[in-house]
Design a protein around this motif. Structure first.
Motif, PDB file in Angstrom:
ATOM      1  N   ASP A  36      36.016  39.669  29.819  1.00  0.00           N
ATOM      2  CA  ASP A  36      35.134  39.576  30.921  1.00  0.00           C
ATOM      3  C   ASP A  36      34.503  38.153  30.985  1.00  0.00           C
ATOM      4  O   ASP A  36      34.394  37.263  29.992  1.00  0.00           O
ATOM      5  CB  ASP A  36      34.243  40.627  30.963  1.00  0.00           C
ATOM      6  N   LEU A  37      34.162  37.913  32.390  1.00  0.00           N
ATOM      7  CA  LEU A  37      33.430  36.758  32.542  1.00  0.00           C
ATOM      8  C   LEU A  37      32.051  36.903  31.835  1.00  0.00           C
ATOM      9  O   LEU A  37      31.705  35.675  31.376  1.00  0.00           O
ATOM     10  CB  LEU A  37      33.223  36.682  34.134  1.00  0.00           C
ATOM     11  N   ASN A  38      31.596  38.089  31.850  1.00  0.00           N
ATOM     12  CA  ASN A  38      30.395  38.083  31.260  1.00  0.00           C
ATOM     13  C   ASN A  38      30.566  38.739  29.893  1.00  0.00           C
ATOM     14  O   ASN A  38      30.844  39.841  29.478  1.00  0.00           O
ATOM     15  CB  ASN A  38      29.674  39.349  31.901  1.00  0.00           C
ATOM     16  N   LEU A  61      36.467  35.643  28.999  1.00  0.00           N
ATOM     17  CA  LEU A  61      37.388  35.064  29.927  1.00  0.00           C
ATOM     18  C   LEU A  61      37.220  35.186  31.262  1.00  0.00           C
ATOM     19  O   LEU A  61      36.948  36.152  31.826  1.00  0.00           O
ATOM     20  CB  LEU A  61      38.724  35.812  29.551  1.00  0.00           C
ATOM     21  N   ASP A  62      36.901  33.928  31.729  1.00  0.00           N
ATOM     22  CA  ASP A  62      36.915  33.788  33.236  1.00  0.00           C
ATOM     23  C   ASP A  62      38.388  33.535  33.795  1.00  0.00           C
ATOM     24  O   ASP A  62      38.729  32.498  33.336  1.00  0.00           O
ATOM     25  CB  ASP A  62      35.951  32.569  33.557  1.00  0.00           C
ATOM     26  N   VAL A  63      38.804  34.423  34.452  1.00  0.00           N
ATOM     27  CA  VAL A  63      40.382  34.261  34.864  1.00  0.00           C
ATOM     28  C   VAL A  63      40.500  33.245  35.801  1.00  0.00           C
ATOM     29  O   VAL A  63      41.825  32.915  36.100  1.00  0.00           O
ATOM     30  CB  VAL A  63      40.944  35.522  35.516  1.00  0.00           C
ATOM     31  N   ILE A 142      45.731  45.682  38.599  1.00  0.00           N
ATOM     32  CA  ILE A 142      44.948  46.712  39.557  1.00  0.00           C
ATOM     33  C   ILE A 142      44.866  46.014  40.900  1.00  0.00           C
ATOM     34  O   ILE A 142      44.085  44.975  41.115  1.00  0.00           O
ATOM     35  CB  ILE A 142      43.590  46.888  38.782  1.00  0.00           C
ATOM     36  N   ALA A 143      45.482  46.687  41.772  1.00  0.00           N
ATOM     37  CA  ALA A 143      45.379  46.240  43.312  1.00  0.00           C
ATOM     38  C   ALA A 143      44.117  47.093  43.860  1.00  0.00           C
ATOM     39  O   ALA A 143      43.272  47.301  43.321  1.00  0.00           O
ATOM     40  CB  ALA A 143      46.731  46.255  43.887  1.00  0.00           C
ATOM     41  N   SER A 144      44.694  47.407  45.172  1.00  0.00           N
ATOM     42  CA  SER A 144      43.640  48.525  45.726  1.00  0.00           C
ATOM     43  C   SER A 144      44.449  49.167  46.991  1.00  0.00           C
ATOM     44  O   SER A 144      45.448  48.666  47.562  1.00  0.00           O
ATOM     45  CB  SER A 144      42.564  47.662  46.456  1.00  0.00           C
TER      46      SER A 144
HETATM   47  N1  LIG Z   1      35.612  50.355  42.706  1.00  0.00           N
HETATM   48  C1  LIG Z   1      36.570  50.558  43.748  1.00  0.00           C
HETATM   49  O1  LIG Z   1      36.414  51.519  44.395  1.00  0.00           O
HETATM   50  C2  LIG Z   1      37.903  49.818  43.634  1.00  0.00           C
HETATM   51  C3  LIG Z   1      38.893  50.268  44.346  1.00  0.00           C
HETATM   52  C4  LIG Z   1      40.018  49.733  44.754  1.00  0.00           C
HETATM   53  C5  LIG Z   1      40.194  48.541  43.607  1.00  0.00           C
HETATM   54  N2  LIG Z   1      39.277  48.080  42.625  1.00  0.00           N
HETATM   55  C6  LIG Z   1      39.700  47.193  41.797  1.00  0.00           C
HETATM   56  O2  LIG Z   1      39.332  47.558  40.400  1.00  0.00           O
HETATM   57  C7  LIG Z   1      39.143  46.440  39.916  1.00  0.00           C
HETATM   58  C8  LIG Z   1      37.949  46.532  39.053  1.00  0.00           C
HETATM   59  O3  LIG Z   1      36.719  46.842  39.927  1.00  0.00           O
HETATM   60  P1  LIG Z   1      35.404  47.576  39.620  1.00  0.00           P
HETATM   61  O4  LIG Z   1      35.069  48.512  40.827  1.00  0.00           O
HETATM   62  O5  LIG Z   1      35.246  48.269  38.362  1.00  0.00           O
HETATM   63  O6  LIG Z   1      34.462  46.327  39.825  1.00  0.00           O
HETATM   64  P2  LIG Z   1      33.015  45.951  39.115  1.00  0.00           P
HETATM   65  O7  LIG Z   1      32.534  44.713  39.888  1.00  0.00           O
HETATM   66  O8  LIG Z   1      32.269  47.086  38.705  1.00  0.00           O
HETATM   67  O9  LIG Z   1      33.684  45.232  37.817  1.00  0.00           O
HETATM   68  C9  LIG Z   1      34.612  43.927  37.721  1.00  0.00           C
HETATM   69  C10 LIG Z   1      34.562  43.302  36.463  1.00  0.00           C
HETATM   70  O10 LIG Z   1      35.114  42.083  36.564  1.00  0.00           O
HETATM   71  C11 LIG Z   1      34.415  41.071  36.030  1.00  0.00           C
HETATM   72  N3  LIG Z   1      34.812  39.633  36.624  1.00  0.00           N
HETATM   73  C12 LIG Z   1      34.589  39.180  37.894  1.00  0.00           C
HETATM   74  N4  LIG Z   1      34.746  38.022  38.016  1.00  0.00           N
HETATM   75  C13 LIG Z   1      35.663  37.615  36.947  1.00  0.00           C
HETATM   76  C14 LIG Z   1      36.273  36.600  36.514  1.00  0.00           C
HETATM   77  N5  LIG Z   1      36.479  35.306  37.368  1.00  0.00           N
HETATM   78  N6  LIG Z   1      36.881  36.409  35.492  1.00  0.00           N
HETATM   79  C15 LIG Z   1      36.740  37.853  34.441  1.00  0.00           C
HETATM   80  N7  LIG Z   1      36.268  38.691  34.966  1.00  0.00           N
HETATM   81  C16 LIG Z   1      35.461  38.812  35.956  1.00  0.00           C
HETATM   82  C17 LIG Z   1      33.111  41.293  36.181  1.00  0.00           C
HETATM   83  O11 LIG Z   1      32.220  40.715  35.376  1.00  0.00           O
HETATM   84  C18 LIG Z   1      32.887  42.752  35.902  1.00  0.00           C
HETATM   85  O12 LIG Z   1      33.045  43.107  34.663  1.00  0.00           O
HETATM   86  C19 LIG Z   1      38.958  45.268  40.715  1.00  0.00           C
HETATM   87  O13 LIG Z   1      40.188  44.359  40.694  1.00  0.00           O
HETATM   88  C20 LIG Z   1      38.839  45.970  41.779  1.00  0.00           C
HETATM   89  O14 LIG Z   1      39.341  45.276  43.151  1.00  0.00           O
HETATM   90  C21 LIG Z   1      38.342  48.863  42.757  1.00  0.00           C
END
Ligand SMILES: NC(=O)c1ccc[n+]([C@@H]2O[C@H](COP(=O)([O-])OP(=O)(O)OC[C@H]3O[C@@H](n4cnc5c(N)ncnc54)[C@H](O)[C@@H]3O)[C@@H](O)[C@H]2O)c1
Length: 265
Positions: A36-38, A61-63, A142-144
């Protein structure tokens, strides 16, 4: 699902959907590299998995930092001798604090593209040599559901997610001869940090003060989701575990919705 002795890298695994995926992969026997970034949140998830007697380590890891992806993939290979599974989960809607804005900026477009699409492709490129040599690999993006059909949601996000689906198809074709499966998952409504920020943005743009963020989220489900329920991070994890397993060995180039029936194809 039997993922015993498999090694998986998960991006954005420190919270939300990524955390759910890490948990389910680990419970199915996989060694999970939570990135993760964090770095603290990645460490916490790995510690939680280890405390349940499953196997995990973490790396920051910052992607968007492409050299970091290569470094981490090499480190994982040096430590475990293989990389079986990559879950490209890290994703953002826009640059930090986007939820309080009415209009997205150039920086929002650029960062969203860099994380959701270019970053995802770069992490993918960093594992491909190891998978090709092994003639084995499972890549899950993971798309959406937002990438399935344009709507009112922010165009940078939706269009990068549509790009992820197309990238999945292209890479599945290119990598098929190396026995590497590439698939995508399209989640619907999952109550995570990203969903909090989306509800906040909706409230601000509608000038709406009374409802809680959770009320806004639940109202979206009532309006849009035929099954009338949210998806949990673990629901995404179960499909990821199936797509990472050999039960799905003849599935590639697919984008599978877990959205309670919003989008049907
Ligand atoms: N939550 C939803 O309803 C939903 C719906 C469809 C798709 N998604 C997708 O699911 C995935 C996860 O989303 P989530 O809802 O858990 O979001 P979230 O914001 O809760 O978690 C995202 C994670 O990605 C990390 N991150 C952000 N930028 C980064 C980077 N540059 N490098 C590495 N890590 C990074 C953050 O630190 C965080 O831990 C995403 O791709 C999101 O688009 C989410």
């Amino acid at each position: 699902m039997n993922l015993t002795n498999k090694v998986a890298i998960v991006t954005g695994g420190g919270q939300g959907i990524g955390e759910g995926i890490c948990e389910i992969l680990a419970k199915n026997g996989c060694t999970v590299i939570v990135t993760d970034l964090n770095s603290n949140s990645a460490k916490n998830v790995a510690n939680k998995i280890n405390s349940m007697n499953y196997k995990s380590i973490s790396h920051q890891l910052d992607v968007t930092k492409h050299e970091e992806s290569s470094l981490i993939s090499q480190k994982v290979f040096d430590q475990f001798g293989k990389i079986d599974i990559l879950i490209n989960n890290a994703g953002i809607v826009a640059a930090p604090n986007w939820e309080s804005k009415q209009k997205l900026t150039e920086d929002d477009w650029n960062l969203t593209f860099q994380v959701n699409l270019r970053g995802l492709a770069k992490v993918t490129e960093s594992v491909i040599p190891f998978m090709k040599n092994a003639k084995y690999g499972k890549i899950i993006n993971i798309a959406s559901v937002a990438g399935r059909i344009g709507g009112t949601f922010h165009p940078p996000y939706s269009s990068t997610k549509a790009g992820v689906i197309n990238y999945t198809q292209s890479m599945s074709t290119k990598l098929a001869k190396f026995n590497i499966n590439v698939n995508a998952i399209c989640p619907g409504h999952v109550w995570t940090g990203l969903a909090h920020r989306t509800s906040m943005n909706q409230k601000i743009s509608q000038g709406e003060k009374k409802s809680s963020l959770r009320d806004v989220f639940e109202n979206n489900i009532k309006t849009w989701v035929p099954l009338q329920r949210e998806q949990k991070p673990q629901d995404i994890g179960y499909l990821a575990a199936f797509l990472a397993s050999d039960f799905s060995k003849n599935i590639t180039g697919q984008a599978i919705n877990i959205d309670g029936g919003i989008y049907m194809n």
